[in-house]
Design a protein around this motif. Structure first.
Motif, PDB file in Angstrom:
ATOM      1  N   HIS A 277     -21.427  -0.767  44.896  1.00 16.23           N
ATOM      2  CA  HIS A 277     -20.382   0.226  45.189  1.00 16.23           C
ATOM      3  C   HIS A 277     -20.694   1.482  44.397  1.00 16.23           C
ATOM      4  O   HIS A 277     -20.566   1.493  43.169  1.00 16.23           O
ATOM      5  CB  HIS A 277     -18.996  -0.308  44.803  1.00 16.23           C
TER       6      HIS A 277
ATOM      7  N   ARG B 182     -23.569  -7.045  45.364  1.00 16.52           N
ATOM      8  CA  ARG B 182     -22.691  -6.068  45.999  1.00 16.52           C
ATOM      9  C   ARG B 182     -22.806  -4.735  45.250  1.00 16.52           C
ATOM     10  O   ARG B 182     -22.653  -4.706  44.038  1.00 16.52           O
ATOM     11  CB  ARG B 182     -21.246  -6.556  45.995  1.00 16.52           C
TER      12      ARG B 182
ATOM     13  N   THR C 100     -21.938  -7.794  41.051  1.00 17.27           N
ATOM     14  CA  THR C 100     -21.438  -6.512  41.551  1.00 17.27           C
ATOM     15  C   THR C 100     -21.978  -5.376  40.706  1.00 17.27           C
ATOM     16  O   THR C 100     -21.945  -5.437  39.474  1.00 17.27           O
ATOM     17  CB  THR C 100     -19.897  -6.482  41.523  1.00 17.27           C
TER      18      THR C 100
END
Length: 892
Positions: A762, A760, A799
């Motif tokens: 971000h 993931r 992440t």
């Protein structure tokens, strides 16, 4: 059996002495009672016999005195050319020690061992040349007479009436492996003398009537035989010790001789050396430094005495004290001395009574169980058994003149004040004057002031005035008391002043040693140690200092940067000789004394670590106490240098040990890391070669090969990066980078990870560009992702977050694994460190390299555990306010 057991210390000493002999060349001495007995002839005969046996024998120096039979024995022997030295306009010939060392024969012949070399030769005495030749492993045959041994020189002077100036220390006798006594009866020797086989014709009659008298030759023969017998007895004792044969073992005696600046001390030293040799006992020489300040010539004589003690193998101890008797006994009890040797007092008995008895009497009364030997020296001039010593003046004539002027001035003032004060008060003023003169001028001027003030007080102030008569009994008593008080108080005050000066000198020496020890103890490295040593030596001895520290057992040609003295080639050669031979040389020594620098070796218990050169600004030699202080300084400095060298060796050993550990770890890690991709490549290639796979299967096998190759490539890149980081050769190719591109390329290059873990991403919008090396920062992120994939269960998410935080750009890689043990959060960045229980695979270099690359960019890489589980690695890189315009255009 215990009573026949040898002393282990004596056995160890014998073994050490034998080992020392084995390490150097062998010394054979052809020994005789006087010139003409045939020592040189016997030495040459032995050399000819060895030459016939094809032994490499050369002549270093032989003096034939133009004797035909001696010159005949030189035929066939190689003669090393002598060196020519100019001295006072005349060319002199001396033995060429350097030529002998370069020639390196098996045996060299050196005649006249006690010879004094011409100034300009390296050593002052020929026996020192022989010692250097022996240290080089070359055997030496040499000749010497009994009168030339230092411990026998005074006895020879008493027997023959001739003072022997050319002497060798008795330690040379101890070095000898073999002594061959060339004996001849006195009558035969005198016959050879008359035949012209000893001296030339014009010297025969003079020699026969003086040195070569029958009585003299008989005594010298006995001395030579006795010395040879003592030598044989010592060899027998050593043999019995080594073979553990029961016998009369060496006694536990320890001798101490009391010395002073007196010329007689030289005889005491030699007498003690002979006695210690016979007893096989250790001996030392003690000098008690009293408040009495010796004159310059006395200091020089005392320094010569101490040098003689060292050359004869004794120990020198200098102590301070107002009472010689007390100081000697205190030292004797501290060192377990059993016998004290002192000289027979030559003072007048009345003077000894005034001083409370002679030193010998007081020493005997207080000695207890210590034996006292009183040795008689040369008879005083005039054959008087006792005499009053000549008064010694320790004050300059100007000081006496000052005392007379002060007394005269005070007397004039007293005459003016007489009408107002009584003569008793004037007497007290005169007494105060004497005390002040004793304090500020000296003892001698104070005694003169006491006499003058007493006479002037009597003549000018005590009635009847202007006469030396005293009419009243009380005035007579007052005058006598005044005179006595002035004499004693003035003398006492001057003595206290002298003691205070001595205490101050002792305190200065103590402070100097303390300052050296304190500053050196505070030094953190070798440079600081040497800088402190040079500074302290320069300040205390008012000298320029050069330090030559050995490097790999060789002396560098350049002085240490901390040195304050620059050496030319000639001075360096003196320092090199000092280092190679481990002995002082240069100025104020017997080796190369014409040099301007005195070199002292830095000895440690295991080796010589270098040399220190000192050039004092004063032209005179250092006093004995300064030389003792200098020796203490040098010993202290050598020990600290040895400590630093041991610390460096320990660090080097620890580094080698750690290097070996890392090497083993790396080898194990790489062997495991290489095995998996190599097995994959091998299996896939085998399947392809066997044509067992269809089109889709071939594609999968090809991907496996590519993945394994990428894994090998990352391993090689990690190893190369670690090498560049540790060597400091890492060069950054910085450019303006978009963090989104960096993360995208890194994720794409590690597709094997994304297939087993959902990733993931971000990224904060509108993040500024960061200046970095794109390839290296990509590798950092790849290593973080690879670490997360390797240490977390499959299917758990990873992440990646990127955001701006103040002046830094933060990139965080988080996982959902077990986390990191708290005590290992920092250790995971160490090279080759892997968490306990980790499955086989990986080198343990990824995180260490990533932190190194990040810090090379001026950033940081840290790790932490998340509350909800897992770990997070945070990469922080510094942000610039804006990229350069050109860079903006490129990215635009």
């Amino acid at each position: 059996m215990d009573e026949f057991r040898p002393d282990p210390d004596a056995l160890l000493a014998v073994i050490q002495k034998d080992e020392a002999r084995q390490q150097r060349g062998k010394l054979k001495i052809f020994f005789g009672m006087a010139a003409g007995v045939g020592k040189t002839y016997a030495m040459l005969e032995s050399a000819q016999q060895l030459h016939l046996k094809r032994v490499d024998v050369v002549v270093g120096y032989v003096e034939t005195h133009k004797r035909a039979e001696t010159e005949l024995l030189l035929e066939g022997l190689e003669i090393v050319p002598r060196q020519r030295v100019e001295y006072r306009g005349t060319w002199m010939e001396e033995m060429d020690t350097d030529a002998i060392l370069a020639r390196r024969p098996e045996i060299v012949l050196v005649d006249e061992l006690a010879h004094t070399n011409v100034p300009g030769v390296r050593h002052r005495k020929r026996y020192q040349d022989v010692q250097e030749i022996l240290e080089a492993g070359i055997h030496v045959y040499t000749t010497v007479n009994v009168q030339h041994f230092a411990s026998r020189a005074d006895a020879v002077a008493q027997i023959t009436g001739i003072t022997v100036h050319e002497t060798v220390p008795d330690s040379v006798l101890d070095m000898a492996n073999e002594i061959e006594l060339i004996d001849l009866s006195p009558e035969e020797l005198r016959q050879r003398l008359q035949e012209g086989k000893v001296y030339t014709a014009e010297r025969v009659e003079t020699a026969a009537n003086n040195f070569f008298r029958i009585g003299n030759l008989t005594a010298l023969r006995e001395m030579a035989l006795r010395l040879t017998a003592e030598r044989v007895d010592h060899q027998l004792q050593d043999y019995m010790n080594i073979k553990q044969i029961a016998g009369p073992w060496k006694s536990g005696e320890r001798l101490m001789v009391a010395i002073s600046p007196s010329p007689f001390s030289e005889q005491l030293i030699r007498w003690t050396r002979r006695m210690a040799y016979n007893l096989e006992a250790p001996w030392l020489a003690a000098y008690v430094e009293t408040p009495h300040e010796p004159r310059p010539e006395e200091k020089q004589r005392l320094a010569n005495h101490l040098s003689l003690v060292r050359s004869l193998g004794g120990e020198v101890i200098v102590i301070s004290g107002a009472d010689i008797n007390e100081g000697l006994l205190r030292l004797a009890r501290q060192r377990n001395v059993t016998q004290i040797i002192v000289g027979k007092p030559l003072r007048h008995p009345l003077q000894a009574i005034l001083k409370g008895g002679s030193l010998v009497d007081r020493l005997i009364r207080a000695s207890g169980d210590i034996d006292i030997y009183v040795v008689t020296g040369d008879k005083p001039e005039g054959n008087r058994s006792t005499h009053w010593p000549t008064p010694t003046s320790h004050s300059a004539w100007l000081q006496y003149l000052i005392a007379m002027v002060i007394v005269s001035a005070i007397t004039i003032l007293d005459l003016v004040a007489l009408p107002y004060i009584g003569y008793q008060a004037i007497g007290l003023l005169e007494l105060l004057t004497v005390l002040l003169i004793a304090i500020y001028v000296g003892r001698g001027p104070a005694l003169l002031a006491a006499v003058l003030s007493a006479l002037s007080w009597n003549y000018l102030f005590i009635s009847p005035r202007l006469t030396f008569e005293i009419s009243k009994v009380e005035d007579s008593i007052l005058f006598v008391l005044y005179f006595a008080i002035a004499i004693f108080t003035g003398n006492l005050t001057a003595r206290l002043r002298t003691q205070e000066r001595q205490a101050r000198n002792n305190a200065d020496r103590t402070v100097a040693l303390y300052a050296l020890a304190r500053d050196i103890a505070g030094a953190v490295n070798m440079r600081d140690v040497l800088q402190t040593a040079v500074t302290q030596l320069g300040q205390v001895f008012d000298a320029q200092v050069a330090v030559l520290l050995a490097e790999q057992d060789k002396l560098p040609s350049q002085t240490h940067p901390s040195s304050t003295l620059t050496l030319d080639d000639k001075e360096y050669s003196v320092g090199l000789w000092t280092f190679e031979n481990g002995k002082p040389a240069g100025r104020f020594t017997d080796t190369l004394p014409l040099a301007t620098v005195q070199f002292i070796p830095l000895h440690t218990p295991t080796r010589t670590v270098g040399v220190i050169g000192i050039r004092t600004r004063q032209q005179e030699r250092l006093s004995f106490d300064q030389e003792a202080l200098l020796e203490t300084f040098i010993n202290q400095i050598a020990l600290v240098i040895e400590r630093e060298l041991l610390d460096e060796a320990a660090e080097q050993s620890a580094m080698l040990k750690e290097s070996e550990r890392l090497y083993t770890t790396l080898l194990n890690s790489i062997s495991h890391e290489l095995r998996t991709p190599i097995a994959t490549i091998k299996g896939a290639s085998s399947s392809l070669l066997a044509a067992e796979a269809n089109g889709q299967a071939q594609l999968e096998l090809t991907k496996d090969i590519q993945s394994a190759a990428d894994r090998l490539n990352r391993l090689v890149e990690n190893l190369l990066d670690m090498s560049r980081l540790e060597s400091g050769r890492l060069q950054l190719k910085q450019e303006w980078c978009d963090i989104s591109d960096l993360i995208g390329v890194a994720v794409k290059s590690i597709d094997y990870c994304s297939s087993s873990h959902p990733i993931r991403i971000h990224i904060q919008p509108d993040l500024p560009l960061v200046q970095a090396d794109f390839v290296l920062m990509e590798q950092v992120i790849v290593n973080l992702l690879d670490n997360a994939c390797s240490y977390t269960p499959p299917r758990t998410p990873i992440t990646i977050e990127a955001k701006a935080s103040g002046q830094y750009l933060e990139v965080a890689v988080s996982d959902a694994g077990k986390g990191i043990p708290p005590d290992s959060i920092e250790r995971i960045f160490e090279k080759f460190y892997r968490l306990p229980g980790t499955p086989t695979g990986g080198t343990g270099l990824g995180l260490s390299i990533s932190r190194g690359l990040t810090e090379a960019h001026g950033g940081t890489l840290t790790a932490e555990n998340l509350r909800e589980g897992g770990a997070r690695f945070t990469l922080r890189l510094p942000l610039n306010s804006s990229p350069p315009p050109v860079q903006e255009a490129q990215h635009g």
